[in-house]
Design a protein around this motif. Structure first.
Motif, PDB file in Angstrom:
ATOM      1  N   ALA A 110      65.438  52.539  31.910  1.00 12.05           N
ATOM      2  CA  ALA A 110      65.388  51.456  32.890  1.00 12.05           C
ATOM      3  C   ALA A 110      65.200  52.008  34.299  1.00 12.05           C
ATOM      4  O   ALA A 110      64.441  51.456  35.102  1.00 12.05           O
ATOM      5  CB  ALA A 110      66.664  50.616  32.820  1.00 12.05           C
ATOM      6  N   ALA A 111      65.865  53.111  34.615  1.00 12.45           N
ATOM      7  CA  ALA A 111      65.720  53.714  35.940  1.00 12.45           C
ATOM      8  C   ALA A 111      64.326  54.295  36.140  1.00 12.45           C
ATOM      9  O   ALA A 111      63.796  54.285  37.255  1.00 12.45           O
ATOM     10  CB  ALA A 111      66.779  54.799  36.128  1.00 12.45           C
ATOM     11  N   MET A 112      63.716  54.776  35.069  1.00 13.42           N
ATOM     12  CA  MET A 112      62.377  55.359  35.190  1.00 13.42           C
ATOM     13  C   MET A 112      61.308  54.295  35.436  1.00 13.42           C
ATOM     14  O   MET A 112      60.378  54.509  36.200  1.00 13.42           O
ATOM     15  CB  MET A 112      62.024  56.131  33.913  1.00 13.42           C
ATOM     16  N   PHE A 113      61.443  53.155  34.787  1.00 14.46           N
ATOM     17  CA  PHE A 113      60.381  52.157  34.841  1.00 14.46           C
ATOM     18  C   PHE A 113      60.670  51.003  35.789  1.00 14.46           C
ATOM     19  O   PHE A 113      59.832  50.140  35.983  1.00 14.46           O
ATOM     20  CB  PHE A 113      60.114  51.599  33.437  1.00 14.46           C
ATOM     21  N   TYR A 114      61.848  50.961  36.390  1.00 17.44           N
ATOM     22  CA  TYR A 114      62.183  49.868  37.305  1.00 17.44           C
ATOM     23  C   TYR A 114      61.475  50.074  38.637  1.00 17.44           C
ATOM     24  O   TYR A 114      61.591  51.121  39.259  1.00 17.44           O
ATOM     25  CB  TYR A 114      63.693  49.805  37.528  1.00 17.44           C
ATOM     26  N   ARG A 115      60.715  49.072  39.059  1.00 14.81           N
ATOM     27  CA  ARG A 115      60.039  49.127  40.349  1.00 14.81           C
ATOM     28  C   ARG A 115      60.591  47.996  41.215  1.00 14.81           C
ATOM     29  O   ARG A 115      60.360  46.828  40.931  1.00 14.81           O
ATOM     30  CB  ARG A 115      58.530  48.913  40.185  1.00 14.81           C
ATOM     31  N   PRO A 116      61.331  48.323  42.257  1.00 17.10           N
ATOM     32  CA  PRO A 116      61.889  47.264  43.100  1.00 17.10           C
ATOM     33  C   PRO A 116      60.780  46.525  43.840  1.00 17.10           C
ATOM     34  O   PRO A 116      59.796  47.121  44.277  1.00 17.10           O
ATOM     35  CB  PRO A 116      62.801  48.016  44.071  1.00 17.10           C
ATOM     36  N   THR A 117      60.951  45.225  43.975  1.00 16.38           N
ATOM     37  CA  THR A 117      59.962  44.434  44.700  1.00 16.38           C
ATOM     38  C   THR A 117      60.202  44.614  46.194  1.00 16.38           C
ATOM     39  O   THR A 117      61.352  44.588  46.653  1.00 16.38           O
ATOM     40  CB  THR A 117      60.084  42.946  44.346  1.00 16.38           C
ATOM     41  N   PRO A 118      59.153  44.816  46.968  1.00 10.42           N
ATOM     42  CA  PRO A 118      59.352  44.989  48.417  1.00 10.42           C
ATOM     43  C   PRO A 118      59.842  43.682  49.037  1.00 10.42           C
ATOM     44  O   PRO A 118      59.377  42.602  48.680  1.00 10.42           O
ATOM     45  CB  PRO A 118      57.959  45.359  48.930  1.00 10.42           C
ATOM     46  N   HIS A 119      60.772  43.812  49.952  1.00  9.87           N
ATOM     47  CA  HIS A 119      61.309  42.631  50.609  1.00  9.87           C
ATOM     48  C   HIS A 119      60.315  42.120  51.640  1.00  9.87           C
ATOM     49  O   HIS A 119      59.637  42.897  52.316  1.00  9.87           O
ATOM     50  CB  HIS A 119      62.635  42.962  51.299  1.00  9.87           C
ATOM     51  N   LYS A 120      60.257  40.799  51.774  1.00  3.83           N
ATOM     52  CA  LYS A 120      59.404  40.233  52.805  1.00  3.83           C
ATOM     53  C   LYS A 120      59.995  40.568  54.166  1.00  3.83           C
ATOM     54  O   LYS A 120      61.199  40.463  54.370  1.00  3.83           O
ATOM     55  CB  LYS A 120      59.334  38.713  52.659  1.00  3.83           C
TER      56      LYS A 120
END
Length: 60
Positions: free
Chosen positions: A25-35
């Protein structure tokens, strides 16, 4: 195999599976950029440019 050995084996396997799941999960998790929120300076830009009757500014 006693119940203690069975419980230890099941808990050991569960911990290993949980650890692998967390790593994947840590390898493939991509956080969404905040507006980006508009800053106060860009929000009020241009508001005070126009003079209004009675505001004390000289609109010449």
């Amino acid at each position: 195999m006693t119940s203690d050995e069975l419980l230890g084996t099941v808990l050991g396997i569960a911990i290993v599976v949980l650890l692998i799941a967390v790593i994947l999960a840590a390898m493939f998790y991509r956080p969404t950029p905040h507006k980006k929120t508009r800053s106060r300076t860009t929000f009020t830009h241009g508001i005070d440019d126009a003079s209004v009757d009675g505001d004390g500014s000289r609109g010449e």
